[in-house]
Design a protein around this motif. Structure first.
Motif, PDB file in Angstrom:
ATOM      1  N   GLY A  77     -14.287  21.641  46.976  1.00 48.57           N
ATOM      2  CA  GLY A  77     -13.306  22.632  46.556  1.00 48.57           C
ATOM      3  C   GLY A  77     -13.061  23.686  47.619  1.00 48.57           C
ATOM      4  O   GLY A  77     -11.910  24.085  47.870  1.00 48.57           O
ATOM      5  N   LYS A  78     -14.126  24.131  48.271  1.00 55.72           N
ATOM      6  CA  LYS A  78     -13.999  25.163  49.307  1.00 55.72           C
ATOM      7  C   LYS A  78     -13.238  24.651  50.523  1.00 55.72           C
ATOM      8  O   LYS A  78     -12.376  25.345  51.075  1.00 55.72           O
ATOM      9  CB  LYS A  78     -15.382  25.654  49.720  1.00 55.72           C
ATOM     10  CG  LYS A  78     -16.062  26.494  48.648  1.00 55.72           C
ATOM     11  CD  LYS A  78     -17.489  26.879  49.033  1.00 55.72           C
ATOM     12  CE  LYS A  78     -18.121  27.703  47.918  1.00 55.72           C
ATOM     13  NZ  LYS A  78     -19.524  28.077  48.209  1.00 55.72           N
ATOM     14  N   ARG A  79     -13.562  23.428  50.951  1.00 56.34           N
ATOM     15  CA  ARG A  79     -12.881  22.889  52.138  1.00 56.34           C
ATOM     16  C   ARG A  79     -11.422  22.565  51.841  1.00 56.34           C
ATOM     17  O   ARG A  79     -10.549  22.734  52.689  1.00 56.34           O
ATOM     18  CB  ARG A  79     -13.620  21.652  52.647  1.00 56.34           C
ATOM     19  CG  ARG A  79     -15.077  21.892  53.023  1.00 56.34           C
ATOM     20  CD  ARG A  79     -15.246  23.127  53.914  1.00 56.34           C
ATOM     21  NE  ARG A  79     -14.584  22.962  55.204  1.00 56.34           N
ATOM     22  CZ  ARG A  79     -14.249  23.968  55.990  1.00 56.34           C
ATOM     23  NH1 ARG A  79     -14.470  25.218  55.612  1.00 56.34           N
ATOM     24  NH2 ARG A  79     -13.665  23.737  57.151  1.00 56.34           N
ATOM     25  N   LEU A  80     -11.143  22.108  50.614  1.00 53.91           N
ATOM     26  CA  LEU A  80      -9.760  21.860  50.221  1.00 53.91           C
ATOM     27  C   LEU A  80      -8.958  23.152  50.198  1.00 53.91           C
ATOM     28  O   LEU A  80      -7.833  23.216  50.706  1.00 53.91           O
ATOM     29  CB  LEU A  80      -9.721  21.221  48.826  1.00 53.91           C
ATOM     30  CG  LEU A  80      -9.756  19.711  48.742  1.00 53.91           C
ATOM     31  CD1 LEU A  80      -9.963  19.279  47.296  1.00 53.91           C
ATOM     32  CD2 LEU A  80      -8.463  19.104  49.280  1.00 53.91           C
ATOM     33  N   VAL A  90      -2.769  28.672  46.670  1.00 52.26           N
ATOM     34  CA  VAL A  90      -4.013  28.088  46.184  1.00 52.26           C
ATOM     35  C   VAL A  90      -4.597  28.945  45.066  1.00 52.26           C
ATOM     36  O   VAL A  90      -4.775  30.155  45.225  1.00 52.26           O
ATOM     37  CB  VAL A  90      -5.046  27.946  47.318  1.00 52.26           C
ATOM     38  CG1 VAL A  90      -6.370  27.410  46.774  1.00 52.26           C
ATOM     39  CG2 VAL A  90      -4.516  27.015  48.409  1.00 52.26           C
ATOM     40  N   ILE A  91      -4.875  28.302  43.940  1.00 49.96           N
ATOM     41  CA  ILE A  91      -5.488  28.956  42.795  1.00 49.96           C
ATOM     42  C   ILE A  91      -6.813  28.248  42.502  1.00 49.96           C
ATOM     43  O   ILE A  91      -6.842  27.030  42.357  1.00 49.96           O
ATOM     44  CB  ILE A  91      -4.583  28.896  41.556  1.00 49.96           C
ATOM     45  CG1 ILE A  91      -3.235  29.571  41.841  1.00 49.96           C
ATOM     46  CG2 ILE A  91      -5.272  29.538  40.341  1.00 49.96           C
ATOM     47  CD1 ILE A  91      -2.202  29.342  40.760  1.00 49.96           C
ATOM     48  N   ILE A  92      -7.889  29.013  42.436  1.00 53.63           N
ATOM     49  CA  ILE A  92      -9.213  28.456  42.137  1.00 53.63           C
ATOM     50  C   ILE A  92      -9.537  28.720  40.668  1.00 53.63           C
ATOM     51  O   ILE A  92      -9.419  29.855  40.195  1.00 53.63           O
ATOM     52  CB  ILE A  92     -10.308  29.077  43.023  1.00 53.63           C
ATOM     53  CG1 ILE A  92      -9.981  28.879  44.515  1.00 53.63           C
ATOM     54  CG2 ILE A  92     -11.672  28.464  42.685  1.00 53.63           C
ATOM     55  CD1 ILE A  92      -9.890  27.435  44.950  1.00 53.63           C
ATOM     56  N   SER A  93      -9.949  27.668  39.963  1.00 47.96           N
ATOM     57  CA  SER A  93     -10.297  27.808  38.553  1.00 47.96           C
ATOM     58  C   SER A  93     -11.683  27.212  38.305  1.00 47.96           C
ATOM     59  O   SER A  93     -11.894  26.018  38.510  1.00 47.96           O
ATOM     60  CB  SER A  93      -9.263  27.104  37.668  1.00 47.96           C
ATOM     61  OG  SER A  93      -9.608  27.210  36.307  1.00 47.96           O
ATOM     62  N   VAL A  94     -12.613  28.064  37.897  1.00 44.71           N
ATOM     63  CA  VAL A  94     -13.970  27.634  37.565  1.00 44.71           C
ATOM     64  C   VAL A  94     -14.479  28.477  36.395  1.00 44.71           C
ATOM     65  O   VAL A  94     -13.923  29.518  36.074  1.00 44.71           O
ATOM     66  CB  VAL A  94     -14.946  27.786  38.762  1.00 44.71           C
ATOM     67  CG1 VAL A  94     -14.657  26.785  39.852  1.00 44.71           C
ATOM     68  CG2 VAL A  94     -14.892  29.199  39.320  1.00 44.71           C
ATOM     69  N   PHE A 143     -15.132  35.110  41.836  1.00 45.25           N
ATOM     70  CA  PHE A 143     -14.960  36.278  42.702  1.00 45.25           C
ATOM     71  C   PHE A 143     -15.319  35.978  44.155  1.00 45.25           C
ATOM     72  O   PHE A 143     -14.848  36.673  45.062  1.00 45.25           O
ATOM     73  CB  PHE A 143     -15.758  37.457  42.138  1.00 45.25           C
ATOM     74  CG  PHE A 143     -15.120  38.015  40.895  1.00 45.25           C
ATOM     75  CD1 PHE A 143     -13.976  38.796  40.980  1.00 45.25           C
ATOM     76  CD2 PHE A 143     -15.616  37.705  39.642  1.00 45.25           C
ATOM     77  CE1 PHE A 143     -13.359  39.287  39.842  1.00 45.25           C
ATOM     78  CE2 PHE A 143     -15.010  38.183  38.494  1.00 45.25           C
ATOM     79  CZ  PHE A 143     -13.864  38.980  38.593  1.00 45.25           C
ATOM     80  N   GLU A 144     -16.109  34.952  44.378  1.00 48.46           N
ATOM     81  CA  GLU A 144     -16.298  34.483  45.756  1.00 48.46           C
ATOM     82  C   GLU A 144     -14.970  33.970  46.296  1.00 48.46           C
ATOM     83  O   GLU A 144     -14.573  34.296  47.420  1.00 48.46           O
ATOM     84  CB  GLU A 144     -17.348  33.371  45.811  1.00 48.46           C
ATOM     85  CG  GLU A 144     -17.574  32.831  47.222  1.00 48.46           C
ATOM     86  CD  GLU A 144     -18.486  31.621  47.264  1.00 48.46           C
ATOM     87  OE1 GLU A 144     -18.679  31.075  48.373  1.00 48.46           O
ATOM     88  OE2 GLU A 144     -18.991  31.199  46.216  1.00 48.46           O
ATOM     89  N   ALA A 145     -14.258  33.161  45.483  1.00 49.78           N
ATOM     90  CA  ALA A 145     -12.953  32.633  45.898  1.00 49.78           C
ATOM     91  C   ALA A 145     -11.953  33.767  46.118  1.00 49.78           C
ATOM     92  O   ALA A 145     -11.168  33.750  47.072  1.00 49.78           O
ATOM     93  CB  ALA A 145     -12.436  31.664  44.848  1.00 49.78           C
ATOM     94  N   LYS A 146     -11.984  34.762  45.252  1.00 52.82           N
ATOM     95  CA  LYS A 146     -11.061  35.895  45.386  1.00 52.82           C
ATOM     96  C   LYS A 146     -11.314  36.643  46.681  1.00 52.82           C
ATOM     97  O   LYS A 146     -10.377  37.126  47.337  1.00 52.82           O
ATOM     98  CB  LYS A 146     -11.216  36.831  44.191  1.00 52.82           C
ATOM     99  CG  LYS A 146     -10.195  37.971  44.184  1.00 52.82           C
ATOM    100  CD  LYS A 146     -10.331  38.838  42.942  1.00 52.82           C
ATOM    101  CE  LYS A 146      -9.285  39.943  42.944  1.00 52.82           C
ATOM    102  NZ  LYS A 146      -9.398  40.808  41.738  1.00 52.82           N
ATOM    103  N   SER A 147     -12.590  36.741  47.091  1.00 51.89           N
ATOM    104  CA  SER A 147     -12.919  37.462  48.316  1.00 51.89           C
ATOM    105  C   SER A 147     -12.339  36.783  49.551  1.00 51.89           C
ATOM    106  O   SER A 147     -12.191  37.420  50.600  1.00 51.89           O
ATOM    107  CB  SER A 147     -14.442  37.600  48.455  1.00 51.89           C
ATOM    108  OG  SER A 147     -15.045  36.365  48.818  1.00 51.89           O
ATOM    109  N   TYR A 148     -12.031  35.481  49.440  1.00 53.48           N
ATOM    110  CA  TYR A 148     -11.414  34.754  50.553  1.00 53.48           C
ATOM    111  C   TYR A 148      -9.889  34.757  50.470  1.00 53.48           C
ATOM    112  O   TYR A 148      -9.218  34.085  51.252  1.00 53.48           O
ATOM    113  CB  TYR A 148     -11.940  33.321  50.600  1.00 53.48           C
ATOM    114  CG  TYR A 148     -13.327  33.218  51.197  1.00 53.48           C
ATOM    115  CD1 TYR A 148     -13.514  33.176  52.579  1.00 53.48           C
ATOM    116  CD2 TYR A 148     -14.458  33.181  50.388  1.00 53.48           C
ATOM    117  CE1 TYR A 148     -14.778  33.100  53.132  1.00 53.48           C
ATOM    118  CE2 TYR A 148     -15.728  33.101  50.934  1.00 53.48           C
ATOM    119  CZ  TYR A 148     -15.888  33.064  52.310  1.00 53.48           C
ATOM    120  OH  TYR A 148     -17.149  32.995  52.863  1.00 53.48           O
ATOM    121  N   GLY A 149      -9.341  35.483  49.521  1.00 56.41           N
ATOM    122  CA  GLY A 149      -7.893  35.629  49.447  1.00 56.41           C
ATOM    123  C   GLY A 149      -7.178  34.640  48.552  1.00 56.41           C
ATOM    124  O   GLY A 149      -5.945  34.601  48.525  1.00 56.41           O
TER     125      GLY A 149
END
Length: 250
Positions: free
Chosen positions: A124-127, A138-142, A149-155
């Motif tokens: 998921g991170k590399r994608l 890109v929207i991350i859903s977990v 919030f880790e994903a949010k910190s990467y924008g």
């Protein structure tokens, strides 16, 4: 992979996916010290029994019958899919493989498209990284608040599973699932333009025994599909690393 390992070992290839009498006899004749099994477990048709010469076996996905046979004889079992460097390198190949798959099947640019990625592990991170840098939304859903919030910190944008189902019913988003767990109902598939399920079998559909929705694609083994040489090299390197560690324990 075979060419790399042949530099250090006497290698014999048996192109079989079924453990039967023919394969067992061939291995008994060869008397190997090390056996390397494919990623997906062999179908066992006869008793799994290895020659006394074999003291190390490399396995991909777990197979209880094979593991029990080795534990009883106190032999080494090495799971090359648990090698941390292999996991991350394979995630890179999977992300690049997905991009190839998308271009080949959608015949569209990734730029300005909306991708919802369920799961924020290595793949998921590399994608997310690759798609973001190609201009996608890109929207991350977990479920995990930590990963959100880790994903949010990467924008990246973030949404909970519930929010995805409530907000993405405009059918213009592509869903990429990386979670090896059944969570998506068939009727919910219609909320998305297309669903790419990259998780291992059985994938994310709640009732996978039913016919899959028309917009659902189970896209597994992308590294081997698009980059067989690179994928083989990564596994060979993982094997060499494990063998070196075992040699150091002696």
């Amino acid at each position: 992979m075979r060419e790399i390992l042949c530099a250090d070992l006497n290698v014999q290839l048996f192109a079989k996916t079924i453990w039967d009498t023919e394969l067992k006899n061939a291995i008994d004749d060869f008397q190997p010290e090390i056996i390397f099994l494919p990623i997906h477990p062999l179908t066992i048709e006869t008793q799994f029994q290895l020659p006394e010469s074999c003291h190390v076996v490399f396995v991909g996905k777990k197979n209880e019958e094979i593991e029990n046979a080795f534990k009883q004889r106190n032999r080494h079992i090495c799971n090359y899919l648990e090698d941390e460097q292999w996991i991350w390198d394979n995630a890179n190949l999977t992300a690049e493989g997905f991009i190839n798959y998308f271009y080949a099947h959608e015949k569209q640019s990734i730029y300005n498209k909306k991708f919802i990625i369920t799961g924020y592990g290595r793949v998921g991170k590399r994608l997310a990284f690759a798609l973001h840098h190609l201009g996608a939304e890109v929207i991350i859903s977990v479920r995990s608040e930590h990963q959100l919030f880790e994903a949010k910190s990467y924008g990246y944008q973030i949404e909970t599973f519930k929010q995805v189902m409530e907000r993405q019913q405009d059918k213009n988003a592509y869903l990429i699932n990386t979670i090896p767990f059944r969570w998506l109902a068939h009727e919910e598939a219609s909320y998305f333009n297309k669903i790419y399920d990259l998780a291992s079998n059985p994938g994310c559909l709640l009732h996978s025994e039913e016919s899959a929705p028309a917009n659902y694609v189970h896209s597994t083994s992308l590294p081997g599909l698009y980059f067989p040489q690179d994928a083989g090299y990564l596994i060979a390197r993982a094997v060499q690393t494990q063998l070196a560690l075992l040699e150091g324990e002696k």
